[in-house]
Design an enzyme around this catalytic site. Structure first.
Site, mmCIF file in Angstrom:
data_model
loop_
_atom_site.group_PDB
_atom_site.id
_atom_site.type_symbol
_atom_site.label_atom_id
_atom_site.label_comp_id
_atom_site.label_asym_id
_atom_site.label_seq_id
_atom_site.Cartn_x
_atom_site.Cartn_y
_atom_site.Cartn_z
ATOM 1 N N CYS A 1 0.558 -1.013 0.040
ATOM 2 C CA CYS A 1 -0.520 -0.101 0.048
ATOM 3 C C CYS A 1 0.774 0.704 0.132
ATOM 4 O O CYS A 1 1.180 1.818 -0.950
ATOM 5 C CB CYS A 1 -0.976 0.194 1.139
ATOM 6 S SG CYS A 1 -2.518 1.314 1.201
ATOM 7 N N GLU B 1 -1.158 -8.233 5.536
ATOM 8 C CA GLU B 1 -1.140 -8.398 6.796
ATOM 9 C C GLU B 1 -2.048 -8.439 7.634
ATOM 10 O O GLU B 1 -2.063 -8.750 8.719
ATOM 11 C CB GLU B 1 -0.447 -7.727 7.691
ATOM 12 C CG GLU B 1 -0.274 -5.922 7.520
ATOM 13 C CD GLU B 1 -0.249 -5.388 5.736
ATOM 14 O OE1 GLU B 1 -0.821 -5.682 5.737
ATOM 15 O OE2 GLU B 1 -1.069 -3.948 6.243
ATOM 16 N N HIS C 1 -3.464 -5.203 1.894
ATOM 17 C CA HIS C 1 -2.672 -5.260 3.294
ATOM 18 C C HIS C 1 -2.988 -6.659 3.043
ATOM 19 O O HIS C 1 -3.417 -7.158 4.218
ATOM 20 C CB HIS C 1 -3.254 -4.429 3.809
ATOM 21 C CG HIS C 1 -3.062 -3.018 3.984
ATOM 22 N ND1 HIS C 1 -2.484 -2.500 4.250
ATOM 23 C CD2 HIS C 1 -3.796 -1.421 3.177
ATOM 24 C CE1 HIS C 1 -2.610 -0.716 4.882
ATOM 25 N NE2 HIS C 1 -3.154 -0.925 3.667
#
Ligand code: GLN
Length: 204
Positions: free
Chosen positions: A86, A181, A179
């Site tokens: 990002c 994660e 994202h």
């Protein structure tokens, strides 16, 4: 231990601003050592580096004021894996619209910040990512950038159904608009860590 990765890696996460903690937790769950990087001297000991999501203008400002720009460019040139998620992808791009100061500028991609519009600031999508086996990857987009152009030797790894490019790789460098994660799926982190062993590129 992550399948396909033979040893514990020491992975840095640039921790000047943004969601470095979520990357750290993912890496630790995978059995790797995660280091929050706040000083340039910490780069030395790393096997790989993640530049997390956050606010790209803020991170760019902190990169410059903390003397990170040169050391980060040098780190990318060593061939160790580097991944921008990002805001991190924005910082890796050579061309960015509306970034008021230079980032790291190492990947041959053009990135359009906040490209998906205010109405759909955040959304999720299932992606087919070249090199990531095991079915679609659920991707979370938060005020995400779009990759508008990918120039050789950079290559496209994933697009949205409408064609927008949201993941690209150039040798040891990886950029994703989303994202990875934030979901429990560690396949893209595994892919990233395998990049050192599979330097030939994508899709093979
Ligand atoms: N919109 C942010 C920027 O341009 C990036 C958002 C994110 O990292 N989730 O910096």
């Amino acid at each position: 231990m992550t399948p396909g990765i033979s040893r514990t890696r020491t992975v840095g996460i640039l921790a000047l601003q943004g969601d470095f903690r979520e990357h750290r937790e993912m890496l630790e769950r995978m059995g790797h050592r995660a280091v929050e990087v706040r000083k340039t001297a910490q780069l030395e000991s790393l096997d790989a580096l993640i530049i997390p999501g956050g606010e790209s203008t803020t991170i760019a400002r902190l990169i410059l004021s903390n003397g990170f720009q040169g050391p980060l460019r040098a780190f990318c040139a060593t061939g160790r894996p580097v991944w921008g998620t990002c805001a991190g992808a924005i910082l890796l791009a050579r061309d960015v619209d509306r970034l008021d100061r230079p980032g790291i500028e190492v990947m041959d991609i053009s990135v359009h910040r906040n490209a998906f519009g205010r109405q759909v600031d955040s959304f999720e999508a299932d992606l087919d990512i070249a090199g990531v086996e095991g079915g679609p990857f659920r991707a979370v987009f938060i005020r995400a950038p779009r990759i508008d152009a990918v120039r050789s030797p950079a290559e496209v790894l994933a697009t949205l159904p409408g064609g927008a490019i949201v993941a690209a790789r150039q040798a040891n460098m990886l950029a994703t608009s989303f994202h990875p994660e934030l979901t429990g799926d560690d396949r893209l982190h595994s892919y990233f860590l395998r990049m050192a062993e599979e330097p030939a590129g994508v899709g093979d």
